[in-house]
Design an enzyme around this catalytic site. Sequence first.
Site, PDB file in Angstrom:
ATOM      1  N   ASN A 190       0.833  -1.203   0.000  1.00  8.57           N
ATOM      2  CA  ASN A 190       0.000   0.000   0.000  1.00  8.57           C
ATOM      3  C   ASN A 190       0.865   1.248   0.000  1.00  8.57           C
ATOM      4  O   ASN A 190       0.661   2.164   0.787  1.00  8.57           O
ATOM      5  CB  ASN A 190      -0.954   0.016   1.198  1.00  8.57           C
ATOM      6  N   HIS A 191       1.862   1.243  -0.851  1.00  8.05           N
ATOM      7  CA  HIS A 191       2.697   2.421  -1.025  1.00  8.05           C
ATOM      8  C   HIS A 191       3.371   2.377  -2.398  1.00  8.05           C
ATOM      9  O   HIS A 191       3.343   1.344  -3.075  1.00  8.05           O
ATOM     10  CB  HIS A 191       3.738   2.521   0.102  1.00  8.05           C
ATOM     11  N   ALA A 192       3.947   3.501  -2.771  1.00  7.19           N
ATOM     12  CA  ALA A 192       4.786   3.589  -3.974  1.00  7.19           C
ATOM     13  C   ALA A 192       6.136   4.143  -3.533  1.00  7.19           C
ATOM     14  O   ALA A 192       6.297   4.546  -2.373  1.00  7.19           O
ATOM     15  CB  ALA A 192       4.134   4.494  -5.003  1.00  7.19           C
ATOM     16  N   THR A 214       1.813  -0.365  -4.996  1.00  7.35           N
ATOM     17  CA  THR A 214       1.928  -1.824  -4.887  1.00  7.35           C
ATOM     18  C   THR A 214       1.273  -2.341  -3.611  1.00  7.35           C
ATOM     19  O   THR A 214       1.476  -1.777  -2.532  1.00  7.35           O
ATOM     20  CB  THR A 214       3.426  -2.211  -4.874  1.00  7.35           C
TER      21      THR A 214
END
Length: 143
Positions: free
Chosen positions: A56-58, A103
């Site tokens: 839950n981040h890029a 992602t």
Amino acid sequence: MMDAIRVKNSGIVHLKTAGAQNAGMLYAAEAGREIPFAVKRVYFMRGMAENAVRGNHAHRTLTQAIFAAAGSFTLTLDDGATKQAVRIDDPSSGIILGPHLWTTMSEFSGDCVILVFADDYYEESEYIRDYAEFMTLINKKDA
Ligand code: TYD
């Protein structure tokens, strides 16, 4: 066979494999060969509950290559325009996670071990953890 990757800043990589079924398999990754960058960091994750959600981040700048060294999981990729879910279940086939790719990892098998190669050291300021901020960045870039 894994589906073709349709999101930007990604792709499939294949490890060198050796061995036979009952003697066990060996998977090799060399920087600049199977892994298309100079590796500065390796980390792995295990013990994820089936219903856990990770990621839950890029990343602003980081490039990584992600594998299921054991078991399987679902990798969801989102480049801001295209979203794609891929089942990762073959230790020899990994996915490149370039910058500006949101992602998420989920649906872990009980024996899942995720192995990641990264082209730089861990740096929290380089993460984008807010989806709205991610979309703003993508739209600015495309403008
Ligand atoms: P994070 O990247 O948020 O995990 P995930 O995206 O898989 O859910 O990292 C979880 C924690 O681990 C966070 O506190 C930062 C720390 N961490 C390191 O110290 N070094 C590393 O190389 C990584 C990937 C994480």
